[in-house]
Design an enzyme around this catalytic site. Structure first.
Site, short mmCIF file in Angstrom:
data_model
loop_
_atom_site.label_atom_id
_atom_site.label_comp_id
_atom_site.label_asym_id
_atom_site.label_seq_id
_atom_site.Cartn_x
_atom_site.Cartn_y
_atom_site.Cartn_z
N LYS A 120 0.83 -1.22 0.00
CA LYS A 120 0.00 0.00 0.00
C LYS A 120 0.85 1.25 0.00
O LYS A 120 0.44 2.28 -0.54
CB LYS A 120 -0.97 0.01 1.19
CG LYS A 120 -2.12 -0.96 0.98
CD LYS A 120 -3.37 -0.57 1.73
CE LYS A 120 -4.49 -1.51 1.34
NZ LYS A 120 -5.71 -1.35 2.11
N LYS A 202 -3.95 -9.59 -6.53
CA LYS A 202 -5.25 -9.94 -5.98
C LYS A 202 -6.35 -8.97 -6.46
O LYS A 202 -6.07 -7.80 -6.73
CB LYS A 202 -5.21 -10.04 -4.45
CG LYS A 202 -5.30 -8.73 -3.72
CD LYS A 202 -5.71 -8.93 -2.24
CE LYS A 202 -5.95 -7.56 -1.63
NZ LYS A 202 -6.66 -7.56 -0.38
N LYS A 205 -10.91 -4.10 -4.21
CA LYS A 205 -12.01 -3.16 -4.44
C LYS A 205 -11.52 -1.74 -4.69
O LYS A 205 -12.25 -0.92 -5.21
CB LYS A 205 -13.01 -3.21 -3.29
CG LYS A 205 -12.48 -2.76 -1.94
CD LYS A 205 -13.62 -2.67 -0.96
CE LYS A 205 -13.43 -3.53 0.26
NZ LYS A 205 -12.27 -3.14 1.09
P1 ATP Z 1 -8.56 -2.64 -0.38
O1 ATP Z 1 -8.43 -2.86 -1.85
O2 ATP Z 1 -9.22 -1.36 -0.03
O3 ATP Z 1 -7.29 -2.87 0.37
P2 ATP Z 1 -9.64 -5.25 -0.15
O4 ATP Z 1 -10.42 -5.51 -1.38
O5 ATP Z 1 -8.34 -5.90 0.00
O6 ATP Z 1 -9.56 -3.72 0.11
P3 ATP Z 1 -10.57 -5.59 2.58
O7 ATP Z 1 -11.67 -4.77 3.09
O8 ATP Z 1 -9.21 -5.20 2.98
O9 ATP Z 1 -10.63 -5.68 1.00
O10 ATP Z 1 -10.83 -7.11 2.94
C1 ATP Z 1 -12.05 -7.67 3.32
C2 ATP Z 1 -11.93 -9.17 3.33
O11 ATP Z 1 -11.88 -9.68 2.01
C3 ATP Z 1 -10.71 -9.71 4.05
O12 ATP Z 1 -11.08 -10.85 4.77
C4 ATP Z 1 -9.80 -10.12 2.92
O13 ATP Z 1 -8.95 -11.18 3.28
C5 ATP Z 1 -10.78 -10.56 1.87
N1 ATP Z 1 -10.25 -10.38 0.54
C6 ATP Z 1 -9.84 -9.21 0.01
N2 ATP Z 1 -9.45 -9.38 -1.26
C7 ATP Z 1 -9.62 -10.70 -1.53
C8 ATP Z 1 -9.39 -11.50 -2.69
N3 ATP Z 1 -8.93 -10.99 -3.80
N4 ATP Z 1 -9.67 -12.82 -2.63
C9 ATP Z 1 -10.16 -13.36 -1.52
N5 ATP Z 1 -10.39 -12.66 -0.38
C10 ATP Z 1 -10.13 -11.35 -0.38
#
Ligand code: ATP
Ligand code: LTN
Length: 338
Positions: A120, A202, A205
């Site tokens: 990040k 990965k 969002k």
């Molecule tokens: P950001 O992009 O803002 O960092 P993020 O998409 O990684 O957000 P989080 O809110 O940080 O999402 O994570 C919420 C949940 O979703 C956590 O349990 C995380 O492990 C899971 N998660 C996030 N991205 C993935 C992915 N690509 N595949 C599976 N699980 C995910």
């Protein structure tokens, strides 16, 4: 045994998501879907971790809107706001207070090793703030406040969970049993769904390119279009291996929705071209999300109901959190309130 004592005996689950964007199919398959399976067996707290979202610059109006949408998506996905505690992190001030105390029991060296911080701070090089660095400590506070036994998350969070366990053990060793040391709970398939545009990264969002992810509220035609555009390879054969990360990701998406095994899926679709396989994936994704989207639209109309959930659940969470915080303050030597 009365229902009350049975409820007290249940183990505790805690998990959360940041309202940092529209939640994606990755968040759903890696975390939210699992929560809905566990919600009846455990005492569950599902948090909207809005304080964590501040580690990256947010538009205030958007943040408030997305936080409410995320809460409604939790419910639309099947979480039960009468039985599970669904609430905003910022409504329970104990999170920030415990995070401060735990900051003093976490080493710079530990935080320096966190890959999410490294990733990040590269992505947001103009704003590498102290909150981004101490992010995992706030996460530890979230979890430890509720004496959590199990934390269902995608495996990108396993390093943060290890840190939480280390901090809990360190504190317990210094002051005697204070925190339950939590375990992670990761799905077998779907723990890491990859970007549709760069399948070695990965699905996230907060990705700038909306074609890289499927948002839970994307309408069916958008889902189909994004999957059609998903990056694959030139092998032209449906197989599950690291040389074909795009196809591997699509197989993972398919299998974590249908719960069919990877072997039998690969076998069944081995004769198909990529275009046709993408349509099969799109079909199951659209069907999986349809009921959630319908429920979401209903909830959107019921402002009063959502407001009451927000208020009641914040009170329930605050009550539990206050108990742990009082204990911690006493142990470290902070004066009693008079
Ligand atoms: P950001 O992009 O803002 O960092 P993020 O998409 O990684 O957000 P989080 O809110 O940080 O999402 O994570 C919420 C949940 O979703 C956590 O349990 C995380 O492990 C899971 N998660 C996030 N991205 C993935 C992915 N690509 N595949 C599976 N699980 C995910
Ligand atoms: N750090 C997590 C979100 C999160 C969380 C938590 C998950 C914050 N606090 C407590 C589980 C338990 C993330 O980035 N996905």
């Amino acid at each position: 045994m009365t229902t009350e004592t049975q409820a007290e005996k249940k183990k505790v689950i805690f998990s959360g998501m940041q309202p940092s964007g529209n939640i994606t199919l990755g968040n759903y398959l890696g975390a939210l879907k699992n929560w809905t399976k566990l919600k009846d067996e455990y005492n569950c707290l599902f948090c909207i971790v809005d304080l964590h979202a501040l580690t990256v610059r947010q538009d205030p109006t958007e943040l408030r809107k997305r936080s409410r949408q995320l809460l409604m998506q939790y419910i639309a996905a099947g979480l039960d706001p009468e039985k599970n505690i669904i609430y905003y992190q910022s409504h329970v001030s104990a999170h920030a207070e415990l995070a401060w105390i735990l900051n003093c029991y976490t080493y710079m060296g530990e935080l320096n090793r966190m890959t999410q911080f490294k990733e990040k701070s590269q992505r947001h090089s103009e704003n590498i703030n102290a909150g981004l660095f101490t992010y995992p400590v706030l996460m530890a506070a979230d979890i430890l406040l509720y004496q959590t036994d199990l934390v269902p998350v995608g495996n990108d969070q396993s390093q943060h969970l290890e840190l939480t366990r280390d901090v809990a053990n360190r504190f317990n060793n210094l002051y005697g049993q204070t925190f339950t040391v939590p375990e992670g709970y990761f799905p077998k398939v779907g723990a890491r769904i990859m970007s549709l545009q760069e399948p070695t990264k990965k699905m996230s969002k907060s990705d700038e390119n909306p074609n890289a992810y499927i948002a839970l509220l994307d309408p069916p035609d958008v889902i189909v279009r994004k999957l059609k555009r998903a990056v694959t390879d030139s092998e032209g054969k449906i197989a599950y291996n690291d040389n074909q990360p795009g196809i591997k990701n699509l197989i993972n998406i398919y299998c974590s929705i249908t719960e069919e095994s990877i072997e039998s899926t690969v076998e069944r679709f081995s004769g198909l071209g990529y275009g046709d396989f993408k349509m099969k994936v799109a079909e199951v994704v659209v069907e999986e999300l349809r009921p959630l989207q319908e429920k979401f639209r209903e909830l959107e109309k019921d402002k009063k109901y959502i407001d009451s959930i927000i208020k009641n659940n914040a009170e329930k969470a605050s009550y539990i959190a206050a108990k742990t915080l009082r204990k911690v303050k006493r142990k470290v030597g902070l004066p009693n309130t008079i």
